[in-house]
Design an enzyme around this catalytic site. Structure first.
Site, PDB file in Angstrom:
ATOM      1  N   THR A   1       0.876  -1.179   0.000  1.00 50.38           N
ATOM      2  CA  THR A   1       0.000   0.000   0.000  1.00 50.38           C
ATOM      3  C   THR A   1       0.910   1.225   0.000  1.00 50.38           C
TER       4      THR A   1
ATOM      5  N   ILE B   1      -3.579  -9.513   2.768  1.00 54.08           N
ATOM      6  CA  ILE B   1      -3.900 -10.486   3.832  1.00 54.08           C
ATOM      7  C   ILE B   1      -5.381 -10.842   3.866  1.00 54.08           C
TER       8      ILE B   1
ATOM      9  N   THR C   1      -0.751  -2.715  19.568  1.00 54.20           N
ATOM     10  CA  THR C   1      -0.384  -1.368  20.012  1.00 54.20           C
ATOM     11  C   THR C   1      -0.893  -1.079  21.418  1.00 54.20           C
ATOM     12  N   ASP C   2      -0.247  -0.132  22.079  1.00 52.93           N
ATOM     13  CA  ASP C   2      -0.731   0.302  23.401  1.00 52.93           C
ATOM     14  C   ASP C   2      -2.050   1.071  23.291  1.00 52.93           C
ATOM     15  N   GLU C   3      -2.394   1.524  22.069  1.00 55.04           N
ATOM     16  CA  GLU C   3      -3.591   2.357  21.934  1.00 55.04           C
ATOM     17  C   GLU C   3      -4.877   1.597  22.255  1.00 55.04           C
TER      18      GLU C   3
ATOM     19  N   TYR D   1      -8.875   3.395  14.439  1.00 59.63           N
ATOM     20  CA  TYR D   1      -7.639   2.588  14.366  1.00 59.63           C
ATOM     21  C   TYR D   1      -7.520   1.689  15.594  1.00 59.63           C
TER      22      TYR D   1
ATOM     23  N   ALA E   1      -9.706   0.824  17.803  1.00 58.76           N
ATOM     24  CA  ALA E   1     -10.817  -0.136  17.932  1.00 58.76           C
ATOM     25  C   ALA E   1     -10.588  -1.335  17.010  1.00 58.76           C
TER      26      ALA E   1
ATOM     27  N   LYS F   1      -7.659  -2.439  15.990  1.00 60.41           N
ATOM     28  CA  LYS F   1      -6.555  -3.240  16.552  1.00 60.41           C
ATOM     29  C   LYS F   1      -7.062  -4.040  17.755  1.00 60.41           C
TER      30      LYS F   1
ATOM     31  N   ASN G   1       4.612   4.017  21.003  1.00 55.88           N
ATOM     32  CA  ASN G   1       4.988   4.684  19.739  1.00 55.88           C
ATOM     33  C   ASN G   1       6.425   4.372  19.333  1.00 55.88           C
ATOM     34  N   ASN G   2       6.603   3.955  18.090  1.00 54.20           N
ATOM     35  CA  ASN G   2       7.939   3.695  17.547  1.00 54.20           C
ATOM     36  C   ASN G   2       8.431   4.925  16.784  1.00 54.20           C
TER      37      ASN G   2
ATOM     38  N   LYS H   1       3.501  10.455  10.083  1.00 51.65           N
ATOM     39  CA  LYS H   1       3.531  10.389  11.554  1.00 51.65           C
ATOM     40  C   LYS H   1       4.353  11.562  12.092  1.00 51.65           C
TER      41      LYS H   1
ATOM     42  N   TYR I   1      -0.990  19.496  16.942  1.00 51.23           N
ATOM     43  CA  TYR I   1      -2.422  19.402  17.229  1.00 51.23           C
ATOM     44  C   TYR I   1      -2.712  19.944  18.634  1.00 51.23           C
TER      45      TYR I   1
ATOM     46  N   ASP J   1      -7.128  20.489  16.875  1.00 53.06           N
ATOM     47  CA  ASP J   1      -6.791  19.209  17.494  1.00 53.06           C
ATOM     48  C   ASP J   1      -7.364  18.030  16.694  1.00 53.06           C
TER      49      ASP J   1
HETATM   50  P1  NAD Z   1       3.050   0.852   8.362  1.00 53.24           P
HETATM   51  O1  NAD Z   1       1.787   1.560   8.002  1.00 53.24           O
HETATM   52  O2  NAD Z   1       4.351   1.551   8.212  1.00 53.24           O
HETATM   53  O3  NAD Z   1       3.180  -0.507   7.515  1.00 53.24           O
HETATM   54  C1  NAD Z   1       2.103  -1.360   7.310  1.00 53.24           C
HETATM   55  C2  NAD Z   1       2.503  -2.367   6.231  1.00 53.24           C
HETATM   56  O4  NAD Z   1       1.394  -3.268   6.046  1.00 53.24           O
HETATM   57  C3  NAD Z   1       2.805  -1.742   4.874  1.00 53.24           C
HETATM   58  O5  NAD Z   1       3.965  -2.325   4.314  1.00 53.24           O
HETATM   59  C4  NAD Z   1       1.593  -2.075   4.034  1.00 53.24           C
HETATM   60  O6  NAD Z   1       1.875  -2.211   2.652  1.00 53.24           O
HETATM   61  C5  NAD Z   1       1.152  -3.394   4.653  1.00 53.24           C
HETATM   62  N1  NAD Z   1      -0.285  -3.651   4.468  1.00 53.24           N
HETATM   63  C6  NAD Z   1      -1.315  -2.802   4.736  1.00 53.24           C
HETATM   64  N2  NAD Z   1      -2.481  -3.392   4.431  1.00 53.24           N
HETATM   65  C7  NAD Z   1      -2.186  -4.636   3.963  1.00 53.24           C
HETATM   66  C8  NAD Z   1      -2.968  -5.716   3.501  1.00 53.24           C
HETATM   67  N3  NAD Z   1      -4.310  -5.644   3.440  1.00 53.24           N
HETATM   68  N4  NAD Z   1      -2.327  -6.863   3.127  1.00 53.24           N
HETATM   69  C9  NAD Z   1      -0.981  -6.954   3.179  1.00 53.24           C
HETATM   70  N5  NAD Z   1      -0.192  -5.943   3.592  1.00 53.24           N
HETATM   71  C10 NAD Z   1      -0.784  -4.803   3.988  1.00 53.24           C
HETATM   72  O7  NAD Z   1       2.832   0.350   9.853  1.00 53.24           O
HETATM   73  P2  NAD Z   1       3.863   0.239  11.057  1.00 53.24           P
HETATM   74  O8  NAD Z   1       3.937   1.529  11.755  1.00 53.24           O
HETATM   75  O9  NAD Z   1       5.089  -0.399  10.575  1.00 53.24           O
HETATM   76  O10 NAD Z   1       3.064  -0.771  12.017  1.00 53.24           O
HETATM   77  C11 NAD Z   1       3.202  -2.187  11.857  1.00 53.24           C
HETATM   78  C12 NAD Z   1       2.342  -2.865  12.899  1.00 53.24           C
HETATM   79  O11 NAD Z   1       2.770  -2.488  14.201  1.00 53.24           O
HETATM   80  C13 NAD Z   1       0.861  -2.527  12.820  1.00 53.24           C
HETATM   81  O12 NAD Z   1       0.123  -3.692  13.098  1.00 53.24           O
HETATM   82  C14 NAD Z   1       0.670  -1.485  13.914  1.00 53.24           C
HETATM   83  O13 NAD Z   1      -0.647  -1.516  14.416  1.00 53.24           O
HETATM   84  C15 NAD Z   1       1.672  -1.965  14.950  1.00 53.24           C
HETATM   85  N6  NAD Z   1       2.222  -0.904  15.831  1.00 53.24           N
HETATM   86  C16 NAD Z   1       2.732   0.241  15.314  1.00 53.24           C
HETATM   87  C17 NAD Z   1       3.303   1.183  16.171  1.00 53.24           C
HETATM   88  C18 NAD Z   1       3.912   2.460  15.637  1.00 53.24           C
HETATM   89  O14 NAD Z   1       4.326   3.320  16.426  1.00 53.24           O
HETATM   90  N7  NAD Z   1       4.034   2.652  14.333  1.00 53.24           N
HETATM   91  C19 NAD Z   1       3.310   0.966  17.547  1.00 53.24           C
HETATM   92  C20 NAD Z   1       2.770  -0.237  18.041  1.00 53.24           C
HETATM   93  C21 NAD Z   1       2.229  -1.169  17.173  1.00 53.24           C
HETATM   94  O1  TDX Z   2       0.854  16.448  12.342  1.00 52.83           O
HETATM   95  C1  TDX Z   2       0.759  15.952  13.486  1.00 52.83           C
HETATM   96  N1  TDX Z   2       0.694  16.779  14.562  1.00 52.83           N
HETATM   97  C2  TDX Z   2       0.570  16.313  15.842  1.00 52.83           C
HETATM   98  O2  TDX Z   2       0.527  17.107  16.804  1.00 52.83           O
HETATM   99  C3  TDX Z   2       0.698  14.524  13.699  1.00 52.83           C
HETATM  100  C4  TDX Z   2       0.755  13.565  12.537  1.00 52.83           C
HETATM  101  C5  TDX Z   2       0.569  14.079  14.991  1.00 52.83           C
HETATM  102  N2  TDX Z   2       0.491  14.935  16.036  1.00 52.83           N
HETATM  103  C6  TDX Z   2       0.356  14.395  17.415  1.00 52.83           C
HETATM  104  C7  TDX Z   2      -0.722  13.354  17.610  1.00 52.83           C
HETATM  105  C8  TDX Z   2      -0.144  12.458  18.687  1.00 52.83           C
HETATM  106  O3  TDX Z   2      -0.410  13.013  19.972  1.00 52.83           O
HETATM  107  O4  TDX Z   2       1.587  13.726  17.698  1.00 52.83           O
HETATM  108  C9  TDX Z   2       1.356  12.513  18.449  1.00 52.83           C
HETATM  109  C10 TDX Z   2       1.892  11.333  17.668  1.00 52.83           C
HETATM  110  O5  TDX Z   2       1.069  11.186  16.533  1.00 52.83           O
HETATM  111  P1  TDX Z   2       1.310  10.016  15.451  1.00 52.83           P
HETATM  112  O6  TDX Z   2       2.733  10.076  15.017  1.00 52.83           O
HETATM  113  O7  TDX Z   2       0.232  10.131  14.429  1.00 52.83           O
HETATM  114  O8  TDX Z   2       1.162   8.700  16.342  1.00 52.83           O
HETATM  115  P2  TDX Z   2      -0.042   8.170  17.290  1.00 52.83           P
HETATM  116  O9  TDX Z   2      -1.336   8.737  16.886  1.00 52.83           O
HETATM  117  O10 TDX Z   2       0.403   8.377  18.707  1.00 52.83           O
HETATM  118  O11 TDX Z   2      -0.032   6.604  16.915  1.00 52.83           O
HETATM  119  C11 TDX Z   2       1.213   5.899  16.745  1.00 52.83           C
HETATM  120  O12 TDX Z   2       1.538   5.141  17.886  1.00 52.83           O
HETATM  121  C12 TDX Z   2       0.834   3.945  18.132  1.00 52.83           C
HETATM  122  C13 TDX Z   2       1.201   4.994  15.516  1.00 52.83           C
HETATM  123  O13 TDX Z   2       0.834   5.743  14.369  1.00 52.83           O
HETATM  124  C14 TDX Z   2       0.273   3.819  15.692  1.00 52.83           C
HETATM  125  O14 TDX Z   2       0.329   2.963  14.563  1.00 52.83           O
HETATM  126  C15 TDX Z   2       0.730   3.067  16.905  1.00 52.83           C
HETATM  127  O15 TDX Z   2      -0.115   1.999  17.160  1.00 52.83           O
END
Ligand code: NAD
Ligand code: TDX
Length: 353
Positions: free
Chosen positions: A40, A64, A134-136, A159, A161, A163, A188-189, A198, A216, A289
């Site tokens: 995607t 998937i 995720t912790d969310e 999102y 809900a 997960k 958050n990573n 992000k 925000y 926000d």
């Molecule tokens: P991301 O959005 O960067 O990557 C998601 C990947 O999944 C992409 O490569 C996309 O092509 C693939 N994908 C999406 N829909 C698909 C489908 N229907 N079939 C096959 N592939 C598909 O996400 P991320 O930040 O790397 O997160 C990975 C996982 O970790 C997620 O399950 C997310 O909920 C979880 N997670 C993320 C964070 C964070 O901070 N980013 C924190 C905790 C948990």
């Molecule tokens: O433009 C922005 N301005 C802003 O203030 C964006 C994109 C975000 N924010 C704020 C919202 C959140 O409080 O920053 C914080 C972090 O936002 P995101 O990077 O969108 O992350 P968050 O919503 O916390 O969710 C992330 O952590 C948990 C990941 O995207 C999820 O996939 C993961 O499960």
């Protein structure tokens, strides 16, 4: 000799998935890694260039939710274990398009679980379904307290809900069919290859381009940040040693208010770009926000430390500096992922905010 396993990793071309694939391919040459990803907007094979030719790595492009394809992969590759990361992952996109999140995160997880059930057919010796969450799912904290593995689920965005629903399905397959499962819920990573929708990579990209930094609300929301390679190492530890049927929280005890984090990032960027001190901070712009914006996330990862001995390796300042260096050295990657549909996403998300 370490026993071999054939592991299906879903979402391996995304941010976290690509680090998990690399970690397993390099740390465990006796494992065969099959990466299933639909590519995607968030998936990018450039993330895996350095390992694409390794003999223990195979890529399959696909969805998937495609039951026929997923069943065929289980048969053809004789899958022993799944590490499931594929998901729609951005909260803001879930607010504008919730059904895409239900489809991929709920139906996709159900499809994978069901394929594992048919392929393994009750013969679970050496099998594992590892679900990355995720912790969310735990909802939003006030100014004090932590999320524990026992905290009741209280998701508040489409999102989180979706997960939460996927986590429940995984546990339902454990209780109903006795499928060996494990779940981890991470904070958050941040780090290399993070898609610039992000907060951290979006801000790095905007500072490079001298564009406004959208914060925000009042910037007082708190997130608990973990370096992505530490998440990958935690997943490896849990995969190897975690107890079946358990949930493990993963986090770095590293809470930052968004506005404080952005001030730190601005200081690092001014230094790296040789700009006058204070110039990036001038880009900070408070905007409307996020709807239903969770106030604070904070993970208690004591169980993972006490049971499996895992600890994060990096301090935040060090990790953030490494991240900034990566983006500055990989501007071609950044230009590539922000070409195409990114501009229209950005316009819709931030125009008139
Ligand atoms: P991301 O959005 O960067 O990557 C998601 C990947 O999944 C992409 O490569 C996309 O092509 C693939 N994908 C999406 N829909 C698909 C489908 N229907 N079939 C096959 N592939 C598909 O996400 P991320 O930040 O790397 O997160 C990975 C996982 O970790 C997620 O399950 C997310 O909920 C979880 N997670 C993320 C964070 C964070 O901070 N980013 C924190 C905790 C948990
Ligand atoms: O433009 C922005 N301005 C802003 O203030 C964006 C994109 C975000 N924010 C704020 C919202 C959140 O409080 O920053 C914080 C972090 O936002 P995101 O990077 O969108 O992350 P968050 O919503 O916390 O969710 C992330 O952590 C948990 C990941 O995207 C999820 O996939 C993961 O499960």
């Amino acid at each position: 000799m370490a026993s071999t396993k054939r592991i299906l990793i879903t979402g391996g071309a995304g941010f976290i998935g690509s680090h998990v694939v690399r970690y397993f391919v390099n740390a465990a040459p006796h494992y065969q890694i099959i990466n299933l990803d639909a590519l995607t907007y968030a998936g990018n094979l450039e993330n895996l260039k350095d390992i694409q030719d390794k003999p223990n790595y195979t890529f399959v492009k696909g969805d998937i939710c495609d039951a026929a394809l997923v069943n065929a992969i289980f048969q053809e590759h004789a899958i022993d274990a799944v590490i499931h990361l594929a998901a729609e992952s951005h909260v803001d996109r879930s607010i504008s398009n919730p059904l895409a999140f239900v489809q991929t995160n709920v139906m996709g997880t159900a499809t994978l679980l069901n394929a594992a059930r048919s392929a393994w057919h009750g013969n679970y010796d050496g099998k594992l379904f590892y679900h990355v969450s995720t912790d969310e799912v735990y909802g939003s904290l006030g100014e004090t307290g932590f999320f524990y593995e026992t905290t009741a689920y209280d998701p508040r965005s489409p999102y989180s809900a979706s997960k939460a629903a996927s986590d429940h399905l995984v546990m339902a397959f454990y209780h109903t069919y006795h499928m060996p499962v494990v779940i981890s819920n991470c904070s958050n990573n941040y780090g290399p290859n993070h898609f610039p929708e992000k907060l951290i990579p979006l801000s790095i990209n905007n500072i490079i381009q001298n564009k406004p930094l959208p914060i925000y609300g009042k910037g007082e929301n708190v997130r608990d940040w973990l370096y992505v390679i530490d998440h990958a190492s935690a997943i490896f530890t849990i995969f190897e040693k975690g107890r079946i049927g358990e949930t493990y929280n993963i986090g770095g005890h590293n809470e930052w208010k968004n506005i404080d984090l952005i001030h730190l990032l601005c200081k690092i960027m001014d230094k790296k770009l040789n700009r006058e001190a204070g110039s990036s901070e001038k880009l900070i712009t408070y905007v409307t926000d996020r709807a239903g914006h969770d106030l604070r996330y904070a993970i208690d990862a004591t169980k993972l430390k006490d049971e499996l001995g895992w600890m994060p390796s990096l301090q935040f300042e060090e990790g953030l500096e490494k991240t900034v260096d990566w983006y500055l050295e990989n501007q071609e990657w950044l230009n590539h992922v922000t070409s195409g549909s990114y501009a229209s996403y950005y316009e819709t998300q931030y125009h008139n905010r």
